[in-house]
Structure formats: C-alpha cells, structure tokens
Design an enzyme around this catalytic site. Structure first.
Site, PDB file in Angstrom:
ATOM      1  N   GLU A  81      -1.966  -7.137   7.674  1.00 61.78           N
ATOM      2  CA  GLU A  81      -0.667  -7.060   8.324  1.00 61.78           C
ATOM      3  C   GLU A  81      -0.719  -7.855   9.631  1.00 61.78           C
ATOM      4  O   GLU A  81      -1.810  -8.123  10.164  1.00 61.78           O
ATOM      5  CB  GLU A  81      -0.325  -5.591   8.609  1.00 61.78           C
ATOM      6  CG  GLU A  81       1.040  -5.349   9.238  1.00 61.78           C
ATOM      7  CD  GLU A  81       2.189  -5.789   8.357  1.00 61.78           C
ATOM      8  OE1 GLU A  81       2.418  -7.028   8.295  1.00 61.78           O
ATOM      9  OE2 GLU A  81       2.859  -4.936   7.770  1.00 61.78           O
ATOM     10  N   HIS A 129       0.823  -1.202   0.000  1.00 61.84           N
ATOM     11  CA  HIS A 129       0.000   0.000   0.000  1.00 61.84           C
ATOM     12  C   HIS A 129       0.861   1.259   0.000  1.00 61.84           C
ATOM     13  O   HIS A 129       2.055   1.227   0.334  1.00 61.84           O
ATOM     14  CB  HIS A 129      -0.926   0.014   1.219  1.00 61.84           C
ATOM     15  CG  HIS A 129      -0.190  -0.018   2.525  1.00 61.84           C
ATOM     16  ND1 HIS A 129       0.408   1.092   3.083  1.00 61.84           N
ATOM     17  CD2 HIS A 129       0.079  -1.047   3.363  1.00 61.84           C
ATOM     18  CE1 HIS A 129       0.989   0.765   4.213  1.00 61.84           C
ATOM     19  NE2 HIS A 129       0.804  -0.534   4.421  1.00 61.84           N
TER      20      HIS A 129
END
Length: 212
Positions: free
Chosen positions: A83, A10
C-alpha cells in the site's frame, strides 16, 4: 499470449474496522477479515491458477496464507505490491489526521498524484512500483492465470491507470475488502475484465444467516 491476473484486496483488518489509515503500518485481519479471506480461499479452490503473489505487508500475507492453505500454492511476497506509505498520517482516523496535520491531510485528500506525504510517498511512486511488478508477473506467466493479493489504495490507482482515468479524479467506485478483480495483461498493456466482484462474500453471508 495474455496473462489473466486476479487481483484481490486483503480481508478486513482491525484498523479497517476502526477507520484508521494504515499505509505501511499494519494490523492483523479482524474476525470478519479472516472469514473473508477464507471465502476467497473457498472460491479459489475451484479455479486453476499457476502462482500466488502478495504484498509483503502482514494483512496481505495473512490473506494469501489462508488462500494457500486451501490451494497448496507457495506464497510469493513482493514489497512493490505494498500500500502507499502514508507517513505522518498512519495510525490516525481521517478526523484525527485533519486535526493534527491539516495542511498535509488537506492536500492528501485532493488525490494529487505527485504529493509526497511527509515520511511517506506519493500515489505515483507507489503505482509505478505496482505496475512494474504486475508487468513482470504478467510476462513471467504468459498464457497462465495468476492470483495477487494487494491493497485498496493501490487497486484504486491501478484501476484508473488501466482505464486512462486521470489520477486526481474523485473516486466514483468501490474497493471493498476481499473484492475480486480481473485484468488481462497482453503486449505490455492491462485490460479490465471484472471489477469489485464480492459474490463469494454474499454467499458467506447467506450461509451465516441460515446457521443462526
């Protein structure tokens, strides 16, 4: 048939810019992160691909949506691409984490793959979810090209996993925001093709320089 997996990190977040540990907590893309996501989108407009997957955390979804706005794909979030959950360390700088939770942060910093951060999870647990998801995506899209927006920690673990590097080995490679990484998936195995490509960001910097 092999599946081509383009795995993207990202764009930069506000917490990335401040050096805060994010884990499952979230912060929006910074202005630079938005520009990085748009640079990825501009590059992907020139690439034919079948599907766009992402982590269900906001920073990955925001990056994927900016890509989708240019490419026309549906965004397919999956929690398995998240994550690693960092529990009590989330929202802290490394210095703060070391001061407030010295034993936890000390063990976390050793890259011990099975260490579960209190309130969070281990690297091995998170990697297992990601490998499962990417394997399913690879099988579902056999013979196709797929884009997946992920996170730096998971990409780091997946890199080691795919190359057979022991998980506790100190990291000697970069995982930059909005980097472009390609793996081929074939017969249940992942093969690295490209790692850490940020050509699209360098071109963005050149454009910015000429505009000043």
């Amino acid at each position: 048939m092999k599946t081509e997996l383009i795995l993207l990190r990202h764009g930069e977040t506000e917490w990335n810019a401040k050096g805060l540990l994010q884990g499952h907590q979230d912060s929006p893309l910074s202005p630079e992160g938005v520009r990085q996501a748009d640079a990825l989108a501009a590059r992907l407009v020139t690439v034919s691909f079948s599907a766009l997957y992402c982590s269900d955390l906001g920073r990955a979804v925001q990056t994927a949506r900016r890509i989708a706005a240019r490419t026309g794909h549906d965004v397919r979030p999956d929690a398995r691409l998240r994550e690693r959950g960092l529990g009590v360390l989330e929202g802290l700088t490394r210095e703060e984490a070391s001061r407030r939770h010295p034993e936890v942060f000390g063990t976390y910093a050793t890259n011990a793959p099975d260490f579960v951060v209190p309130g969070g999870e281990s690297t091995s647990q998170r990697l297992g979810h990601a490998v499962e998801c990417l394997g399913e995506v690879g099988t579902r899209h056999a013979g196709e090209r797929v884009v997946v927006v992920m996170h730096g920690g998971v990409l780091s673990s997946f890199f080691r996993h795919s190359l057979g590097i022991p998980p506790a080995t100190p990291r000697a490679f970069s995982v930059l925001n909005a980097c472009w990484n390609q793996f081929d998936y074939h017969q249940g195995a992942f093969r690295l093709v490209t790692w850490g490509d940020i050509t699209h960001l360098k071109e963005l910097s050149a454009d910015d320089s000429s505009a000043r």
